[in-house]
Design a protein around this motif. Structure first.
Motif, PDB file in Angstrom:
ATOM      1  N   UNK A 104       0.749  -1.280   0.000  1.00  0.00           N
ATOM      2  CA  UNK A 104      -0.205   0.016  -0.150  1.00  0.00           C
ATOM      3  C   UNK A 104       1.037   1.200   0.094  1.00  0.00           C
ATOM      4  N   UNK A 105       0.072   2.304  -0.594  1.00  0.00           N
ATOM      5  CA  UNK A 105       0.968   3.613  -0.799  1.00  0.00           C
ATOM      6  C   UNK A 105      -0.011   4.812  -0.310  1.00  0.00           C
ATOM      7  N   UNK A 106       0.452   5.807   0.321  1.00  0.00           N
ATOM      8  CA  UNK A 106      -0.379   6.785   0.762  1.00  0.00           C
ATOM      9  C   UNK A 106       0.079   7.920   0.050  1.00  0.00           C
ATOM     10  N   UNK A 107      -0.897   8.514  -0.718  1.00  0.00           N
ATOM     11  CA  UNK A 107      -0.522   9.870  -1.556  1.00  0.00           C
ATOM     12  C   UNK A 107      -1.263  11.066  -0.989  1.00  0.00           C
ATOM     13  N   UNK A 108      -0.533  12.151  -1.188  1.00  0.00           N
ATOM     14  CA  UNK A 108      -0.843  13.418  -0.938  1.00  0.00           C
ATOM     15  C   UNK A 108      -0.042  14.384  -1.610  1.00  0.00           C
ATOM     16  N   UNK A 109      -0.455  15.658  -2.052  1.00  0.00           N
ATOM     17  CA  UNK A 109      -0.104  16.470  -2.892  1.00  0.00           C
ATOM     18  C   UNK A 109      -0.607  17.389  -3.478  1.00  0.00           C
ATOM     19  N   UNK A 110       0.013  18.221  -4.453  1.00  0.00           N
ATOM     20  CA  UNK A 110      -0.302  19.540  -5.225  1.00  0.00           C
ATOM     21  C   UNK A 110      -0.731  18.956  -6.573  1.00  0.00           C
ATOM     22  N   UNK A 125       0.079  -2.711  -9.252  1.00  0.00           N
ATOM     23  CA  UNK A 125      -0.648  -3.779  -8.106  1.00  0.00           C
ATOM     24  C   UNK A 125      -0.617  -3.066  -6.740  1.00  0.00           C
ATOM     25  N   UNK A 126      -0.269  -1.947  -6.342  1.00  0.00           N
ATOM     26  CA  UNK A 126      -0.386  -1.447  -5.223  1.00  0.00           C
ATOM     27  C   UNK A 126      -1.658  -0.778  -4.804  1.00  0.00           C
ATOM     28  N   UNK A 127      -2.043  -1.068  -3.551  1.00  0.00           N
ATOM     29  CA  UNK A 127      -3.305  -0.343  -2.911  1.00  0.00           C
ATOM     30  C   UNK A 127      -3.077   1.155  -2.729  1.00  0.00           C
ATOM     31  N   UNK A 128      -3.698   1.935  -3.302  1.00  0.00           N
ATOM     32  CA  UNK A 128      -3.370   3.468  -3.218  1.00  0.00           C
ATOM     33  C   UNK A 128      -4.303   4.050  -2.554  1.00  0.00           C
ATOM     34  N   UNK A 129      -4.045   4.720  -1.292  1.00  0.00           N
ATOM     35  CA  UNK A 129      -4.664   5.621  -0.552  1.00  0.00           C
ATOM     36  C   UNK A 129      -4.432   7.218  -0.801  1.00  0.00           C
ATOM     37  N   UNK A 130      -5.642   7.744  -1.273  1.00  0.00           N
ATOM     38  CA  UNK A 130      -5.306   9.145  -1.575  1.00  0.00           C
ATOM     39  C   UNK A 130      -6.011  10.083  -0.404  1.00  0.00           C
ATOM     40  N   UNK A 131      -5.140  10.820   0.273  1.00  0.00           N
ATOM     41  CA  UNK A 131      -5.634  11.473   1.233  1.00  0.00           C
ATOM     42  C   UNK A 131      -6.277  12.896   0.678  1.00  0.00           C
ATOM     43  N   UNK A 132      -7.618  12.886   0.626  1.00  0.00           N
ATOM     44  CA  UNK A 132      -8.209  13.792  -0.015  1.00  0.00           C
ATOM     45  C   UNK A 132      -8.182  15.364   0.220  1.00  0.00           C
ATOM     46  N   UNK A 187     -10.086   2.375  -8.735  1.00  0.00           N
ATOM     47  CA  UNK A 187      -9.669   1.533  -7.624  1.00  0.00           C
ATOM     48  C   UNK A 187      -8.918   2.196  -6.571  1.00  0.00           C
ATOM     49  N   UNK A 188      -8.647   3.492  -6.292  1.00  0.00           N
ATOM     50  CA  UNK A 188      -7.948   3.939  -5.435  1.00  0.00           C
ATOM     51  C   UNK A 188      -8.988   4.293  -4.242  1.00  0.00           C
ATOM     52  N   UNK A 189      -8.514   4.078  -2.894  1.00  0.00           N
ATOM     53  CA  UNK A 189      -9.185   4.548  -1.784  1.00  0.00           C
ATOM     54  C   UNK A 189      -9.038   5.940  -1.432  1.00  0.00           C
ATOM     55  N   UNK A 190      -9.941   6.795  -1.403  1.00  0.00           N
ATOM     56  CA  UNK A 190     -10.016   7.962  -0.861  1.00  0.00           C
ATOM     57  C   UNK A 190     -10.439   7.870   0.737  1.00  0.00           C
ATOM     58  N   UNK A 191      -9.511   8.851   1.251  1.00  0.00           N
ATOM     59  CA  UNK A 191      -9.511   8.894   2.702  1.00  0.00           C
ATOM     60  C   UNK A 191      -9.176  10.202   3.081  1.00  0.00           C
TER      61      UNK A 191
END
Length: 163
Positions: free
Chosen positions: A61-67, A84-91, A113-117
């Motif tokens: 899994x990877x957690x993403x945030x940014x501009x 193949x990674x689970x991606x969690x986007x910190x909205x 397929x990304x997870x928004x959180x």
């Protein structure tokens, strides 16, 4: 998220979109002391970042945030999903110059397929339990409410893009 990553000893990778022309990462983001990889492509999955990911092959899994959610975050998300990674986007830790671009990018990433959180949601999922040995330390970070990210208005009236 950066403070929590330090406390929980989670690796953080920072990329900068063409810092020579757009300027470096601002200190307010708390990335001082972290190695920053310069890039011109929108995805952060440049060779140096791929090497970082390969250092921990068990990572799923990877957690993403940014501009620029609609450019860099979305391109990175789609690339990571393809690998193949689970991606969690910190909205609430992603932005765009326009709310329309931000909203549509979040919607597309969810459809892909990304997870928004949220920041707090991601932190609590990392901890999993109030008995976590570092819970009290991390709790201090999320004790105060997060500033308004502008997302709440987008979800009112059951926004069809997120249904």
């Amino acid at each position: 998220m950066d403070q929590t990553a330090k406390i929980l000893e989670i690796p953080v990778v920072v990329t900068e979109q063409y810092p020579k022309g757009l300027g470096p990462t601002v200190p307010e983001l708390g990335a001082e002391g972290l190695k920053k990889y310069s890039k011109t492509c929108f995805s952060m999955l440049i060779p140096e970042v791929e090497k970082e990911l390969q250092r921990t092959p068990e990572r799923q899994s990877v957690i993403l945030c940014g501009i620029e959610t609609h450019a860099c975050i979305m391109s990175t998300t789609l690339d990571l999903l393809n690998k193949g990674f689970d991606v969690h986007v910190v909205a609430d830790a992603c932005s765009s110059r326009s709310q329309v671009d931000r909203l549509l990018a979040l919607s597309r990433m969810k459809q892909s397929g990304a997870f928004l959180t949220t920041g707090e949601g991601a932190i609590l999922q990392l901890l999993q339990d109030a008995t976590h040995p570092k819970f009290k330390e991390v709790q201090k970070i999320i004790k105060d409410p997060a500033p308004d990210s502008g997302l709440l208005a987008l979800f009112q009236n059951q926004n069809p893009l997120f249904s």
